[in-house]
Each structure stands twice: as structure tokens, then as C-alpha cells.
Enzyme design. Structure first.
Site, PDB file in Angstrom:
ATOM      1  N   ASP A 193      65.809  -0.883  53.789  1.00 16.34           N
ATOM      2  CA  ASP A 193      64.715  -0.229  54.485  1.00 16.34           C
ATOM      3  C   ASP A 193      63.935  -1.298  55.239  1.00 16.34           C
ATOM      4  O   ASP A 193      63.484  -2.284  54.638  1.00 16.34           O
ATOM      5  CB  ASP A 193      63.809   0.510  53.500  1.00 16.34           C
ATOM      6  N   GLU A 277      68.993   2.428  58.437  1.00 17.99           N
ATOM      7  CA  GLU A 277      68.587   3.572  59.250  1.00 17.99           C
ATOM      8  C   GLU A 277      68.925   3.316  60.719  1.00 17.99           C
ATOM      9  O   GLU A 277      68.786   2.192  61.202  1.00 17.99           O
ATOM     10  CB  GLU A 277      67.082   3.806  59.109  1.00 17.99           C
ATOM     11  N   ASP A 373      59.290   1.568  49.460  1.00 16.10           N
ATOM     12  CA  ASP A 373      60.403   1.047  50.255  1.00 16.10           C
ATOM     13  C   ASP A 373      61.693   1.010  49.450  1.00 16.10           C
ATOM     14  O   ASP A 373      62.781   1.236  49.998  1.00 16.10           O
ATOM     15  CB  ASP A 373      60.072  -0.352  50.784  1.00 16.10           C
TER      16      ASP A 373
END
Length: 394
Positions: A193, A277, A373
Site C-alpha cells: 500500500d 494498486e 495501511d
């Protein structure tokens, strides 16, 4: 694989002046070619293409032997191809319905690279291999320029470019057939993340620091920018002030890139599969100021967040991670970022209220508590592994 190798040039004063003259002549060629296209279409509705302008080069060089005629014909063709590429991108944007952005004339600070399309045609890497201590690159019209070669060049050299950054000059080698350097398998997988507090947080609860390079020199940069604002346009002192501001930004860029390399290498060494991501950083950092008719909300807060995201360098990090993973034989998976920070990694409950603060996560359904996170990284890993299994099944 295709890779680029960047090395610092150490030209003499005379060579530095010749490099600056080469860059200026290529800039003027670019602008003249752009004006040629604009005028031909505006006055005669005639479309001028790369082939037409390339054919005119021999006449331009013959009429200006001490100017344009000094430089490599191939490098000038590359500059004309650069303009042609800008026009093709413009027409592609028009067809796609996006903001067109017509090609613009290049000012002195907007044109900083000259490219030679082939090693041996107007340029030669390692031009004096018998030299006992130094590596040199030969550039037509400039001579044999000393290179600070800090690592070995691998693969077959395709193109050679020279770039100016402030007062520094760099040579960039684009190489084909660069061999991969696979690392031993670890059997581990991780979701990562990206954040502002920590640059990277893994699903194993490891945190890689965000060094905030821009924030570290913010005071020096503000002083330099205030000093620049007081200078008269066109003056010699203003040019020096511009150079000081540019040098500070270049320092931050190099520091950010160095940290991205180190952080990416640490991940690639530890994990066989890395899931991240699929972030659209340009959209995330778009201005929130809005328009006069529809002004934005929380503009100051959004501006500060944008600055922090750009200072962290997410885009640079993901680019470096991608090529290091490819070279090391690691698998990199990008997943949809929606709701990864709002979903409970234990029960799957999705709610905005699960994210108590920037760092704390507490599920309102099952009571699961974790670092926000880390919880997001676990969700990212699961989504990536699910995509991987689906791809393998297909």
C-alpha cells in the site's frame, strides 16, 4: 529487455559551449519545422509531413554550413521525428475527444535533449577503447567527451542521447538485448500500500520510510523562489536565480529516484509476487480549485495532499519497481484500488466508518483492529492472488 543507462558527462569548457550550441541549433530547427507546418496549412491548406521536411534538410545544411551543417544529419532527423510524434499525438487526442494540446514552440528552457538514432552515425560510444583510465563518447561537431561511467553497459546500444539538466550534461544509452538478472525464488508474496506517512507498507507489516525530500529543502526553495521573483525579466541575475531554483528541484529529483531504487530493490529481493494498486497519480493530484462558476472545496487541504503525494513519488516508484521486477523474474500484479482501505481484512465488511484515522482501522462489524495501511495491503494481496488464480485457470 530494453534498458537505458545514464552517465554524467564531464565536458571541457569548449565542449560545454559546443554542446549548448548543438542544443540551441536543434531547438531552432524544431521551431522552424513547426512554423513551416503551421504556415503551410494556414495559408495553403497543405499538410507538411516528416518526409517533406527531412528532404529539405540537405538544403538547410548547405545554406548554413557553420550552423546547422555542423551537426549530425541523423540527429537532426531525430528532432524532426520528435515534432512529427508531437503532431501524431495531437491528432490522436483530437480523435479521442480529449483536450488536444497543439504542439508548441520550444523556449530555451523547454528543449534539453538531442538524440542520435544509431551508435556510429554521428556519435560513437567508447570512442577510444584503448584509453587506459577514461571512457569517452564522440559526438559530431563536439569531439571526444569524457564520461563518468559508474557501471557496465549491457546489451546492444540502439540510440545515444545527450541531455542538459541545469549546469550538468548527461549521456543516455538506450540498449536492446539487455540480459535479465533473475534472483533466487523466495516463495513469498506481498501486497503493498503506497502512502504519505510511509512510502510503502507491506501485508507483512513492514514499513518503508517516505523521506519527504521536497519538504526537507522547502525553506531553501522558498528563499530561492522569493529571490527569483525580485529579479528583472531578461537580466543576467534572473538567469542565475532560475538556475538556483532548478538546481534545488534537480537535487530533489535525484534523491527521490535514488530512494525509489533502494525501496524497490528491497521488495524485489524479498518477494516472488508483489501486488500493488493501479493508481492514476495524475488524476489523484489534479487541482481542486475549480472554476469561478463552480469553485472547489477544501482547496488548501487538497493542495497540501497533492504536494505530499508528488513529494512521495508514487509514480516514479512504481515505474522503477516494474522494471526491477521484470529484470529479477518477479511477478508484479496491479489491482483495482477501490475500497481497499475501507474493507475489513477479517470479515470483508466495507464501510467508510471502518477507517477511524489515517493510521487506525477498526471494523464496525467484527471489531477487527489493525494499522490501516497494513489492512489495506492485505486486501490488495488477496485481490492480486485472486486475479492470478483466475488468469491461471483460464
Amino acid at each position: 529487455m530494453r534498458r537505458s543507462f545514464t552517465f554524467l558527462l564531464r565536458p571541457t569548457a569548449r565542449q560545454a559551449a559546443a554542446l549548448a550550441a548543438c542544443l540551441e541549433d536543434h531547438r531552432q530547427l524544431y521551431n522552424a519545422a513547426l512554423e513551416h507546418r503551421r504556415t503551410a496549412y494556414r495559408k495553403a491548406a497543405v499538410t507538411v509531413r516528416y518526409g517533406d521536411q527531412s528532404a529539405d534538410l540537405k538544403h538547410i545544411r548547405a545554406d548554413d554550413p557553420r550552423g546547422q551543417g555542423r551537426w549530425s544529419f541523423s540527429s537532426q532527423q531525430a528532432t524532426l521525428r520528435r515534432l512529427d510524434k508531437a503532431f501524431r499525438a495531437f491528432f490522436d487526442r483530437v480523435k479521442a475527444g480529449r483536450t488536444p494540446g497543439f504542439p508548441r514552440f520550444k523556449g530555451r528552457g523547454r528543449f534539453d535533449t538531442v538524440t542520435w538514432p544509431k551508435d556510429g552515425d554521428g556519435c560513437r560510444w567508447d570512442s577510444q577503447p584503448q584509453h587506459p583510465t577514461a571512457t569517452l563518447v564522440r559526438l559530431q561537431g563536439i569531439g571526444h567527451v569524457r564520461v563518468h561511467r559508474h557501471r557496465t553497459v549491457k546489451g546492444r546500444i540502439k540510440t545515444i542521447s545527450v541531455k542538459r539538466e541545469g549546469n550538468r550534461w548527461y549521456v543516455i544509452l538506450s540498449c536492446d538485448e539487455v540480459p535479465a538478472q533473475p534472483l533466487p525464488a523466495t516463495g513469498a508474496a506481498a501486497g503493498i500500500d503506497l502512502g504519505v506517512a510511509s512510502l510503502v507498507t507491506t501485508s507483512d507489516d513492514e514499513h518503508l520510510a517516505n523521506l519527504r525530500h521536497l519538504a526537507a529543502i522547502a525553506d531553501r526553495l522558498a528563499d530561492a523562489q522569493r529571490d527569483l521573483a525580485r529579479k528583472q525579466r531578461g537580466s543576467k541575475r534572473r538567469r542565475k536565480a532560475v538556475a538556483r531554483v532548478a538546481a534545488l528541484h534537480a537535487q530533489v529529483r535525484r534523491q527521490r529516484l535514488d530512494h525509489a531504487h533502494k525501496a524497490a530493490l528491497a521488495l524485489v529481493r524479498d518477494y516472488d509476487v508483489i501486488v500493488h494498486e493501479a493508481l492514476k497519480v495524475a488524476n489523484m493530484t489534479r487541482s481542486a480549485s475549480g472554476t469561478l462558476e463552480r469553485p472547489g472545496r477544501n482547496v488548501a487541504a487538497k493542495s497540501g495532499l497533492n504536494r505530499s503525494i508528488l513529494d512521495a513519488g508514487w509514480g516514479v516508484f512504481l515505474t522503477v519497481l516494474a522494471y526491477k521486477a521484470e529484470s529479477a523474474g518477479r511477478e508484479l500484479i496491479a489491482v483495482e484500488p477501490r475500497n481497499t482501505s475501507r474493507t475489513c481484512a477479517e470479515c470483508g465488511h466495507v464501510a467508510k466508518e471502518n477507517r477511524l484515522t489515517q493510521a487506525a482501522f477498526a471494523c464496525t462489524a467484527c471489531g477487527h483492529a489493525a494499522h490501516a495501511d497494513v489492512n489495506a495491503a492485505v486486501n490488495i494481496l488477496r485481490a492480486g492472488l485472486a486475479l492470478r488464480e483466475a488468469a491461471q485457470a483460464a
